[in-house]
Design an enzyme around this catalytic site. Structure first.
Site, short mmCIF file in Angstrom:
data_model
loop_
_atom_site.label_atom_id
_atom_site.label_comp_id
_atom_site.label_asym_id
_atom_site.label_seq_id
_atom_site.Cartn_x
_atom_site.Cartn_y
_atom_site.Cartn_z
N CYS A 8 12.87 10.74 8.14
CA CYS A 8 12.67 10.34 9.52
C CYS A 8 13.86 10.60 10.23
O CYS A 8 14.00 10.79 11.37
CB CYS A 8 12.07 8.94 9.72
SG CYS A 8 12.88 7.85 8.60
N GLU A 14 8.41 16.35 15.80
CA GLU A 14 8.85 16.17 14.35
C GLU A 14 7.93 16.91 13.39
O GLU A 14 6.93 16.82 13.26
CB GLU A 14 8.64 14.73 14.02
CG GLU A 14 9.04 14.28 12.59
CD GLU A 14 9.23 12.76 12.48
OE1 GLU A 14 9.95 12.18 11.62
OE2 GLU A 14 8.05 12.26 12.60
N GLU A 17 8.65 1.43 11.79
CA GLU A 17 9.51 2.41 11.66
C GLU A 17 8.84 3.86 11.77
O GLU A 17 8.07 4.11 10.51
CB GLU A 17 10.43 2.03 10.54
CG GLU A 17 11.86 2.91 10.38
CD GLU A 17 11.77 4.24 9.83
OE1 GLU A 17 11.72 5.45 10.81
OE2 GLU A 17 11.73 4.38 8.92
N LYS A 60 0.86 -1.45 0.06
CA LYS A 60 -0.02 0.06 0.09
C LYS A 60 1.07 1.18 0.14
O LYS A 60 1.35 1.44 1.16
CB LYS A 60 -0.88 0.03 1.09
CG LYS A 60 -2.04 1.01 1.06
CD LYS A 60 -1.69 2.59 1.46
CE LYS A 60 -2.76 3.52 1.50
NZ LYS A 60 -2.32 4.90 1.66
#
Length: 497
Positions: A301, A399, A266, A191
């Site tokens: 990330c 973040e 992750e 996906k």
């Protein structure tokens, strides 16, 4: 590699056929509902294609195809050398279609073409090659059991693996999931993010051309829904996800509500990049610090979004970082000289600008802070640097996923480690020092899945496991350790007498 011109990429884009349908059981299909969503070019805001908005019927069809392929062992039943040869053929096709796939990534995600041709697409091909080469060399164990027994420990494919992947490195992050999963003998339902689905959709046909049987590799694009459907699906054995921590938490809940499928995550990061006063090469450290946050528009990330600088060198070092940051100029991603592309979409653009506005109220703005080149219709933000007076500032803790750097001052190594570890995340960290003892002791103390010493974000080598501590997730991508995620351990005891 010869650097192709802007004109070359523009001409190729003009003639490019973009496939927008789902790839299920070896063929492209419209969504059963007929629904589509828009795929928009972030560099100019124009429509690239209408993409199949896969729903429950499409996800069920993809999972059923993957289950049938697994149960009939058309892939899992092949000996490892045969799977290896097919995967190597697939990697070869990825390389052969390098320009097409790189262009799809650039148009889709706003990434500079110089990056997609040098990092993203070759990195994905390398990942497939690496796991292909590894799979016929990984064995089991003969256990030192009682003499009347032969004890074997073997690994078997887990079954149907769903891979839900992000938009910042669409083809590369996907390969980190599907390459080890397929090498181990599983069937895969991929996906891709609705923000960057194009390269993943194209990979389906290339997989079939390489000889991967129908049903073994499926792609279900969709505007959010397929991820939840896969996480709740009773016939998915494992789900590997890269994305935000908030969504990762939901996926774990969905797994618990359904069949307790294995879940590997992750997730986010707020990685500290620590520069000690005894750093031997401040110029290299400054260039690296700029690259750590401004490469890929900060949409990483592992982005070194917290720059911790020892007080003695702060002013001198920040001058160098600001100078290095000016080299990252947002521009047309199709131009090979462009070092910084567009933010993925308007939603992310507004999110980053919101953080910048918050930063203006709690920190000193040293560079940037503005949206640029609005006339193009694209989503561009210039490199932005804040000098933070408190590590509790919002922009220093959350973040952002954009080109925004928070600079924090420290006095001692112990203070630097304390600030670095004072985070919900633990994905990456770096230390710059000329003292070997300091390097080792700080590396041991930093709570992160990867620690770089006198460099940042190096290690494209697939031998290094990648993943994080704390709310940066669980499990590891890359390396032989990734195979552990997609296999079940089996103990077999044979009585001899």
């Amino acid at each position: 590699m010869e650097k192709k011109s802007l004109e070359y990429w523009q001409n190729l884009a003009a003639s490019l056929h973009i496939e927008g349908r789902a790839f299920i059981d070896g063929e492209y299909r419209d969504a059963a509902s007929g629904n589509t969503f828009d795929c928009v070019n972030p560099s100019d805001g124009t429509l690239l294609a209408k993409i199949a908005d896969s729903g429950e019927a499409d996800v069920n069809a993809a999972v059923a195809a993957a289950r049938h392929a697994f149960e009939t062992r058309v892939w899992a039943g092949l000996n490892p050398r045969k799977r290896k040869s097919i995967l190597l053929r697939w990697a070869g096709l990825i390389r052969a279609h390098m320009d097409e796939l790189a262009l799809l990534e650039t148009l889709d995600a706003g990434k500079p073409i110089s990056d997609t041709t040098s990092v993203d697409v070759p990195g994905a091909a390398y990942c497939v090659e690496w796991f292909a080469e590894a799979i016929d060399k990984v064995g089991g164990e003969v256990v030192p059991s009682d003499h009347h027994l032969v004890g074997l420990v073997t690994r078997e494919p887990i079954g149907v693996v769903a891979a839900v992947v992000p938009w910042n490195f669409p083809i590369l992050m996907a390969s980190w999931k599907f390459a080890p999963a397929l090498a181990a003998g599983n069937s895969v339902v991929l996906k891709p993010s609705e923000k960057s689905p194009l390269a993943a959709i194209r990979l389906g046909q290339l997989a079939l051309e390489a000889g991967i049987p129908a049903g073994v590799f499926n792609v279900v694009p969709g505007a959010g829904g397929p991820g939840k459907l896969l996480a709740l699906h009773e016939d998915v054995d494992c789900l590997a996800f890269t994305g935000s921590t908030n969504v990762g938490k939901l996926i774990m809940q969905y797994a618990g509500q359904s069949n307790l499928k294995r879940v590997w995550l992750e997730l986010g990061g707020k990685s500290p990049n620590i520069v000690m006063a005894d750093c031997a090469d401040l110029d290299r450290a400054a260039n690296s610090a700029a690259g750590a946050i401004f490469y890929n528009m900060g949409e990483m990330c592992t982005a070194g979004s917290r720059l911790l600088v020892q007080r003695e060198i702060k002013d001198k070092f920040l001058d160098k970082v600001v100078a290095a940051a000016r080299a990252y100029k947002p521009g047309n991603p199709l131009d090979p000289v462009t070092s910084m592309g567009a933010i993925i979409d308007e939603v992310q653009l507004e999110r980053v600008l919101g953080y910048i506005e918050a930063g203006r109220k709690e920190a000193k703005l040293l560079l940037g802070g503005e949206r640029v080149d609005q006339a193009s219709g694209g989503y561009y933000i210039e490199p932005t640097i804040f000098d933070i007076t408190s590590s509790d500032a919002k922009i220093a803790r959350e973040e952002i996923f954009g080109p925004v750097l928070s600079v924090i001052t420290f006095d001692t190594a112990e203070e630097a480690v304390r600030i670095a570890n004072d985070s919900d995340y633990g994905l990456g960290a770096a230390v710059w020092t000329s003292d070997l003892t300091t390097a080792h002791e700080m590396s041991r103390s930093l709570r992160a899945g990867t620690v770089w010493v006198n460099c940042y974000d190096e290690g494209g080598d697939m031998n290094f496991p990648f993943g994080g501590y704390k709310q940066s997730g669980n499990g590891r991508d890359k390396s032989l350790h990734a195979l552990e995620k997609y296999t079940e351990l089996k103990s077999t005891l044979v009585r001899l007498r």
